[in-house]
Design a protein around this motif. Structure first.
Motif, PDB file in Angstrom:
ATOM      1  N   TYR A 176     -36.463   0.344 -27.890  1.00  0.00           N
ATOM      2  CA  TYR A 176     -36.333   0.969 -29.210  1.00  0.00           C
ATOM      3  C   TYR A 176     -37.491   1.939 -29.385  1.00  0.00           C
ATOM      4  O   TYR A 176     -38.654   1.535 -29.445  1.00  0.00           O
ATOM      5  CB  TYR A 176     -36.345  -0.084 -30.318  1.00  0.00           C
ATOM      6  CG  TYR A 176     -36.271   0.529 -31.706  1.00  0.00           C
ATOM      7  CD1 TYR A 176     -35.103   1.142 -32.153  1.00  0.00           C
ATOM      8  CD2 TYR A 176     -37.374   0.506 -32.556  1.00  0.00           C
ATOM      9  CE1 TYR A 176     -35.031   1.709 -33.416  1.00  0.00           C
ATOM     10  CE2 TYR A 176     -37.318   1.073 -33.819  1.00  0.00           C
ATOM     11  CZ  TYR A 176     -36.139   1.674 -34.241  1.00  0.00           C
ATOM     12  OH  TYR A 176     -36.064   2.257 -35.488  1.00  0.00           O
ATOM     13  N   ASP A 213     -31.547   0.422 -28.184  1.00  0.00           N
ATOM     14  CA  ASP A 213     -31.243  -0.285 -29.421  1.00  0.00           C
ATOM     15  C   ASP A 213     -31.223   0.669 -30.612  1.00  0.00           C
ATOM     16  O   ASP A 213     -31.984   0.521 -31.564  1.00  0.00           O
ATOM     17  CB  ASP A 213     -32.270  -1.399 -29.633  1.00  0.00           C
ATOM     18  CG  ASP A 213     -31.856  -2.375 -30.738  1.00  0.00           C
ATOM     19  OD1 ASP A 213     -30.666  -2.405 -31.091  1.00  0.00           O
ATOM     20  OD2 ASP A 213     -32.733  -3.110 -31.228  1.00  0.00           O
ATOM     21  N   CYS A 214     -30.327   1.658 -30.532  1.00  0.00           N
ATOM     22  CA  CYS A 214     -30.148   2.634 -31.615  1.00  0.00           C
ATOM     23  C   CYS A 214     -31.472   3.332 -31.951  1.00  0.00           C
ATOM     24  O   CYS A 214     -31.862   3.460 -33.112  1.00  0.00           O
ATOM     25  CB  CYS A 214     -29.582   1.946 -32.851  1.00  0.00           C
ATOM     26  SG  CYS A 214     -28.676   3.028 -33.980  1.00  0.00           S
ATOM     27  N   VAL A 228     -24.580   0.856 -31.066  1.00  0.00           N
ATOM     28  CA  VAL A 228     -24.243   1.717 -32.215  1.00  0.00           C
ATOM     29  C   VAL A 228     -25.003   1.292 -33.459  1.00  0.00           C
ATOM     30  O   VAL A 228     -25.107   2.052 -34.419  1.00  0.00           O
ATOM     31  CB  VAL A 228     -22.723   1.720 -32.487  1.00  0.00           C
ATOM     32  CG1 VAL A 228     -21.982   2.333 -31.313  1.00  0.00           C
ATOM     33  CG2 VAL A 228     -22.207   0.310 -32.751  1.00  0.00           C
ATOM     34  N   ASN A 229     -25.529   0.069 -33.459  1.00  0.00           N
ATOM     35  CA  ASN A 229     -26.373  -0.424 -34.546  1.00  0.00           C
ATOM     36  C   ASN A 229     -27.623  -1.060 -33.958  1.00  0.00           C
ATOM     37  O   ASN A 229     -27.585  -1.586 -32.846  1.00  0.00           O
ATOM     38  CB  ASN A 229     -25.639  -1.468 -35.402  1.00  0.00           C
ATOM     39  CG  ASN A 229     -24.464  -0.886 -36.143  1.00  0.00           C
ATOM     40  OD1 ASN A 229     -24.617   0.029 -36.949  1.00  0.00           O
ATOM     41  ND2 ASN A 229     -23.269  -1.406 -35.876  1.00  0.00           N
ATOM     42  N   ASN A 230     -28.708  -1.008 -34.721  1.00  0.00           N
ATOM     43  CA  ASN A 230     -29.945  -1.638 -34.272  1.00  0.00           C
ATOM     44  C   ASN A 230     -29.819  -3.151 -34.406  1.00  0.00           C
ATOM     45  O   ASN A 230     -29.651  -3.670 -35.509  1.00  0.00           O
ATOM     46  CB  ASN A 230     -31.125  -1.129 -35.107  1.00  0.00           C
ATOM     47  CG  ASN A 230     -32.442  -1.745 -34.674  1.00  0.00           C
ATOM     48  OD1 ASN A 230     -32.851  -2.768 -35.226  1.00  0.00           O
ATOM     49  ND2 ASN A 230     -33.097  -1.151 -33.708  1.00  0.00           N
ATOM     50  N   LEU A 231     -29.890  -3.861 -33.285  1.00  0.00           N
ATOM     51  CA  LEU A 231     -29.697  -5.311 -33.273  1.00  0.00           C
ATOM     52  C   LEU A 231     -31.003  -6.082 -33.160  1.00  0.00           C
ATOM     53  O   LEU A 231     -30.994  -7.305 -33.252  1.00  0.00           O
ATOM     54  CB  LEU A 231     -28.768  -5.711 -32.117  1.00  0.00           C
ATOM     55  CG  LEU A 231     -27.353  -5.134 -32.142  1.00  0.00           C
ATOM     56  CD1 LEU A 231     -26.557  -5.660 -30.945  1.00  0.00           C
ATOM     57  CD2 LEU A 231     -26.645  -5.467 -33.448  1.00  0.00           C
TER      58      LEU A 231
END
Length: 236
Positions: free
Chosen positions: A12, A43-44, A64-67
């Motif tokens: 990230y 991570d997005c 597609v989304n920050n996890l």
């Protein structure tokens, strides 16, 4: 027999450190019994992490989304399970984990057949030992893990770890979302997996910023403590 190893690199906003890390992986000679494939899990990120990873020619999985770190690692583990890898090695995208140390974990897996191998900063106390406040937190989680599992793991927060087939299967189905390292050890222990530590040399992050600093350190310790206790009592 040749084993397939997937190096999962959760990243990230790691555009600064990632190119050097991927270059080092390419330049490393791994144990001859392993075929090594790196995958960057973006991570997005809000910076150029995805672009620099793709420019290296390595496989990139972009979420597609920050996890969070746990979700990014689990995405890599699921990729490994789906593609039939024998082992997964988690290596942080900030460059703290030198690829030259990977063979220590691989050799330990061959020698012990353990399900989880942890690269520990604190067995030989060489290399970067992190800040005083973080060392206090790590020691606290060492004792929490010992109370809950009756096992002694000195570097419970280490993100430099190797998972074998049984650990991959479990982690693909369930893995803690945020700050997963201490909690996952409790989960693995309760599932009857064997966990070993080997001494490694780590270094300071090579770029980017840590998500755990200042007041967030207290939040991290509180959240991980509660999550660890819940992981201890939950059904597997």
């Amino acid at each position: 027999m040749i084993k397939r190893l997937l190096i999962v690199i959760p990243s990230y906003n790691e555009e600064t450190a990632l190119p050097k890390l991927l270059y080092e992986i390419k330049a490393t000679t791994f144990l001859h019994s392993f075929v090594v494939v790196p995958v960057v899990v973006n991570d997005c990120s809000k910076d150029n992490t995805e672009a620099v990873a793709k420019a290296s020619g390595e496989t990139v999985v972009s979420l597609v989304n920050n996890l969070g770190i746990g979700g990014a690692v689990q995405a890599g583990i699921k990729y490994a399970k789906r593609n039939g890898f024998d082992y997964v090695l988690q290596m942080d995208g900030d460059g703290q984990h030198p690829p030259s140390e990977v063979n220590k974990l691989l050799q330990a897996a061959l020698d012990t057949n353990a399900d989880v191998i942890i690269g520990s900063r604190f067995l030989n106390k060489e290399g970067f030992q992190t800040s005083l406040i973080r060392r206090f937190g790590i020691k606290y989680f060492h004792w929490l893990n010992r109370i809950l599992t009756h096992k002694s793991v000195h570097d419970t927060t280490s993100g430099f770890r190797l998972l074998g087939a049984r650990a991959i299967k479990l982690a693909a189905a369930y893995y803690p979302d945020d700050y997963p390292e201490p909690e996952s050890l409790i989960f693995f222990s309760r599932a009857g997996l064997t966990i070993k530590e080997v001494p490694v040399v780590m270094r300071e992050r090579q770029g980017g910023k840590s998500s755990i600093a200042g007041f967030s350190t207290l939040f991290y310790m509180t959240k991980v403590t509660l999550s660890s206790i819940l992981s201890y009592v939950r059904k597997i």
